[in-house]
Scaffold this motif. Structure first.
Motif, PDB file in Angstrom:
ATOM      1  N   GLY A  33       0.858  -0.947   0.091  1.00 25.00           N
ATOM      2  CA  GLY A  33      -0.065   0.220  -0.154  1.00 25.00           C
ATOM      3  C   GLY A  33       0.512   1.278   0.118  1.00 25.00           C
ATOM      4  N   VAL A  34       2.203   1.069   0.400  1.00 28.01           N
ATOM      5  CA  VAL A  34       2.383   2.409   1.052  1.00 28.01           C
ATOM      6  C   VAL A  34       3.186   3.041  -0.640  1.00 28.01           C
ATOM      7  CG1 VAL A  34       4.491   1.222   1.642  1.00 28.01           C
ATOM      8  CG2 VAL A  34       4.419   3.692   2.719  1.00 28.01           C
ATOM      9  N   PHE A  35       3.689   1.956  -1.134  1.00 29.18           N
ATOM     10  CA  PHE A  35       4.575   2.587  -2.625  1.00 29.18           C
ATOM     11  C   PHE A  35       2.894   2.882  -3.191  1.00 29.18           C
ATOM     12  CE2 PHE A  35       3.588   1.107  -7.313  1.00 29.18           C
ATOM     13  CZ  PHE A  35       5.424   1.290  -7.486  1.00 29.18           C
ATOM     14  N   HIS A  36       2.350   2.481  -3.100  1.00 34.28           N
ATOM     15  CA  HIS A  36       0.728   3.587  -3.527  1.00 34.28           C
ATOM     16  C   HIS A  36       1.314   4.758  -3.061  1.00 34.28           C
ATOM     17  CE1 HIS A  36       0.139   0.607  -6.795  1.00 34.28           C
ATOM     18  NE2 HIS A  36       0.222  -0.392  -5.632  1.00 34.28           N
ATOM     19  N   GLU A  37       0.690   4.679  -2.196  1.00 36.27           N
ATOM     20  CA  GLU A  37       1.054   6.166  -1.441  1.00 36.27           C
ATOM     21  C   GLU A  37       1.793   7.369  -1.405  1.00 36.27           C
ATOM     22  OE1 GLU A  37      -0.551   5.303   3.010  1.00 36.27           O
ATOM     23  OE2 GLU A  37      -0.914   4.258   2.091  1.00 36.27           O
ATOM     24  N   ALA A  38       2.610   6.448  -1.468  1.00 39.94           N
ATOM     25  CA  ALA A  38       4.500   7.512  -1.692  1.00 39.94           C
ATOM     26  C   ALA A  38       4.381   8.242  -3.458  1.00 39.94           C
ATOM     27  CB  ALA A  38       4.924   6.266  -1.803  1.00 39.94           C
ATOM     28  N   LEU A  39       3.563   7.004  -4.268  1.00 38.58           N
ATOM     29  CA  LEU A  39       3.631   7.615  -5.744  1.00 38.58           C
ATOM     30  C   LEU A  39       2.757   8.780  -6.024  1.00 38.58           C
ATOM     31  CD1 LEU A  39       5.893   5.101  -6.457  1.00 38.58           C
ATOM     32  CD2 LEU A  39       4.895   4.755  -8.042  1.00 38.58           C
ATOM     33  N   ASN A  40       2.464   8.528  -5.001  1.00 36.70           N
ATOM     34  CA  ASN A  40       1.217   9.294  -5.614  1.00 36.70           C
ATOM     35  C   ASN A  40       1.581  10.967  -5.300  1.00 36.70           C
ATOM     36  OD1 ASN A  40      -1.626  10.260  -6.873  1.00 36.70           O
ATOM     37  ND2 ASN A  40      -2.008  10.583  -4.621  1.00 36.70           N
ATOM     38  N   LEU A  41       2.016  10.961  -3.845  1.00 39.05           N
ATOM     39  CA  LEU A  41       2.270  11.688  -2.954  1.00 39.05           C
ATOM     40  C   LEU A  41       3.195  12.785  -3.722  1.00 39.05           C
ATOM     41  CD1 LEU A  41       0.998  13.370  -0.543  1.00 39.05           C
ATOM     42  CD2 LEU A  41       3.754  12.711   0.919  1.00 39.05           C
ATOM     43  N   ALA A  42       4.380  11.924  -3.915  1.00 37.38           N
ATOM     44  CA  ALA A  42       5.504  12.703  -4.922  1.00 37.38           C
ATOM     45  C   ALA A  42       4.637  13.349  -6.401  1.00 37.38           C
ATOM     46  CB  ALA A  42       6.463  11.758  -5.176  1.00 37.38           C
ATOM     47  N   ALA A  43       4.009  12.548  -6.370  1.00 34.26           N
ATOM     48  CA  ALA A  43       3.177  13.821  -8.562  1.00 34.26           C
ATOM     49  C   ALA A  43       2.722  14.729  -7.960  1.00 34.26           C
ATOM     50  CB  ALA A  43       2.627  11.876  -9.386  1.00 34.26           C
ATOM     51  N   ILE A  44       1.776  14.168  -7.359  1.00 30.90           N
ATOM     52  CA  ILE A  44       0.972  15.872  -6.893  1.00 30.90           C
ATOM     53  C   ILE A  44       1.753  17.269  -6.208  1.00 30.90           C
ATOM     54  CG2 ILE A  44      -1.118  14.601  -6.892  1.00 30.90           C
ATOM     55  CD1 ILE A  44      -0.647  15.202  -3.166  1.00 30.90           C
ATOM     56  N   TRP A  45       2.849  16.539  -5.762  1.00 28.30           N
ATOM     57  CA  TRP A  45       4.211  17.796  -5.502  1.00 28.30           C
ATOM     58  C   TRP A  45       5.191  18.132  -5.784  1.00 28.30           C
ATOM     59  CZ3 TRP A  45       4.388  16.585   0.914  1.00 28.30           C
ATOM     60  CH2 TRP A  45       2.628  16.790   1.577  1.00 28.30           C
ATOM     61  N   SER A  46       4.987  17.568  -6.717  1.00 28.56           N
ATOM     62  CA  SER A  46       6.056  17.066  -7.730  1.00 28.56           C
ATOM     63  C   SER A  46       7.614  16.725  -6.979  1.00 28.56           C
ATOM     64  CB  SER A  46       6.319  18.260  -8.689  1.00 28.56           C
ATOM     65  OG  SER A  46       5.749  18.178 -10.154  1.00 28.56           O
ATOM     66  N   LEU A  47       7.895  16.306  -6.313  1.00 25.92           N
ATOM     67  CA  LEU A  47       9.588  16.117  -5.639  1.00 25.92           C
ATOM     68  C   LEU A  47       9.699  15.366  -6.646  1.00 25.92           C
ATOM     69  CD1 LEU A  47       6.965  14.723  -2.188  1.00 25.92           C
ATOM     70  CD2 LEU A  47       8.022  16.855  -3.221  1.00 25.92           C
ATOM     71  N   PRO A  48      11.710  16.058  -6.043  1.00 29.06           N
ATOM     72  CA  PRO A  48      12.228  14.785  -6.374  1.00 29.06           C
ATOM     73  C   PRO A  48      13.441  13.739  -6.344  1.00 29.06           C
ATOM     74  CG  PRO A  48      13.632  16.925  -4.527  1.00 29.06           C
ATOM     75  CD  PRO A  48      12.027  16.774  -5.546  1.00 29.06           C
ATOM     76  N   VAL A  49      12.326  12.925  -6.977  1.00 30.61           N
ATOM     77  CA  VAL A  49      12.603  11.250  -6.042  1.00 30.61           C
ATOM     78  C   VAL A  49      12.612  10.309  -7.503  1.00 30.61           C
ATOM     79  CG1 VAL A  49      10.435  11.655  -5.533  1.00 30.61           C
ATOM     80  CG2 VAL A  49      12.007   9.941  -5.048  1.00 30.61           C
ATOM     81  N   ILE A  50      13.041   9.682  -7.524  1.00 36.81           N
ATOM     82  CA  ILE A  50      13.368   8.297  -8.338  1.00 36.81           C
ATOM     83  C   ILE A  50      13.194   7.033  -7.900  1.00 36.81           C
ATOM     84  CG2 ILE A  50      15.046   7.229 -10.433  1.00 36.81           C
ATOM     85  CD1 ILE A  50      16.515  10.526  -9.293  1.00 36.81           C
TER      86      ILE A  50
END
Ligand SMILES: Cc1ncc(C[n+]2csc(CCOP(=O)(O)OP(=O)(O)O)c2C)c(N)n1
Ligand SMILES: [Mg+2]
Length: 320
Positions: free
Chosen positions: A151-168
């Motif tokens: 579950g945390v994979f999906h939560e983390a990806l969504n948050l990174a996308a909406i906040w445009s975070l510098p993460v790979i």
């Protein structure tokens, strides 16, 4: 590809050092000198080195229990890594963390993690701090194909996308999660499609036994992240050449399948390419191999001669 000979040799050197390091850990484990369990990354050196080669020392990284190679590629001193495995005080976690808990903030290594998927939100947090600090750092997290149903994979990806975070988000798709093939866990063909659904750039490196293909894909993601263009998901198609952990008798895959990948082993293929494709003299390649052998002797000597921690140190550095 505009890497210079010295850089190409450095990539090979690091991959080879990781292979020799992991072979040594297997020996130590079988001799009872490494406790707990051991998940070597033999076969997956090209992903570790190709990806980390695109990072700066101050960029951060998280990885999994299969992270010895990634930690070394990020800059962890292999002497401290081996000492950690042997439980010595000179280890990167003072001998108290072991194989699955290498950590070294000095090189941006925010930690391996034994819990599948658990390094992903930590990396998103690091990316948020980089964004708030405006310091141009990026954050990279390595995880396996088995993590994409957490579950945390999906939560983390969504948050990174909406906040445009510098993460790979770097997914090493080695086709198995422990003993379960990917086809039994996921209905889509490409895991990258999942990430794309969150509105981020998602790419697949079809041959992640090629460190240069991995490097190029990661560098592109890093460049975008530094420019404020947000996260990228990289699905890197790879394979582990030995079992999930020491003691795995591998009943879930055929010898032919393993042999097919072994025939493409990057530790064999890449040095041949250095000569044939990049014109690096064979003698230079052999020199690098001799250097790695000498460095391995030094790594083992350092670890074996290092002192054990004092039992009184057991509760130091523990936060509760
Ligand atoms: C949350 C959680 N569930 C289950 C496990 C047990 N477990 C350890 S490794 C592993 C497989 C993970 O596979 P993958 O993510 O593909 O990584 P790989 O081992 O192939 O590198 C599992 C299920 C765990 N460590 N954490
Ligand atoms: Mg896997």
């Amino acid at each position: 590809m505009n890497l210079k000979s010295a850089e190409l040799l450095r990539i090979y050197r690091t991959m080879l050092l990781i292979r020799r390091f992991e072979e040594k850990t297997v020996q130590f484990f079988q001799a009872g000198q490494i406790r707990g369990s051991l998940h070597p990354c033999i076969g997956q050196e090209a992903t570790a080195v190709g990806a980390c080669f695109a990072l700066r020392p101050d960029d951060t990284m998280t990885c999994t229990y299969r992270g010895h190679g990634q930690a070394i590629a990020k800059g962890l001193d292999p002497k401290e890594a081996m000492a950690e495995l042997l439980g010595r005080r000179t280890g990167c976690s003072k001998g108290k963390g072991g194989s699955m808990h290498f950590t070294d903030p000095r090189v941006g290594l925010l930690g391996e993690n034994a819990i599948v998927g658990a390094g992903i939100p930590i990396a998103v947090g690091a990316a948020l701090s980089a964004q708030l600090d405006h310091d141009n750092r990026v954050s990279l997290t390595f995880f396996g194909d088995g993590a994409v149903n957490q579950g945390v994979f999906h939560e983390a990806l969504n948050l990174a996308a909406i906040w445009s975070l510098p993460v790979i988000f770097f997914c090493e798709n080695n086709l198995y999660s422990e003993m379960t093939p990917i086809s039994a866990m996921v209905k889509v063909q490409w895991l990258a499609d999942r990430a794309a659904a969150y509105g981020m750039r998602a790419v697949t490196v079809a041959d992640a036994y090629d460190p240069l293909a991995v490097y190029e894909a990661t560098l592109d993601a890093v460049t975008r992240a530094r420019k404020g263009e947000g996260p990228t998901f990289i699905e890197a198609m790879t394979y582990r050449l030995i079992g999930h952990m020491i003691g795995d008798s591998e009943p879930y895959r055929t010898k032919e399948e393993v042999a097919q990948w072994r025939a493409r082993d990057s530790i064999v293929a890449f040095p041949l390419r250095l000569t044939a494709e990049f014109g690096i003299p064979e003698a230079r390649v052999r020199e690098v191999e001799a250097e790695v052998a000498a460095e391995m002797d030094e790594i083992v000597r350092f670890a074996q001669e290092s002192p054990w921690p004092d039992p009184a140190e057991a509760i130091e550095d523990v936060y509760a």
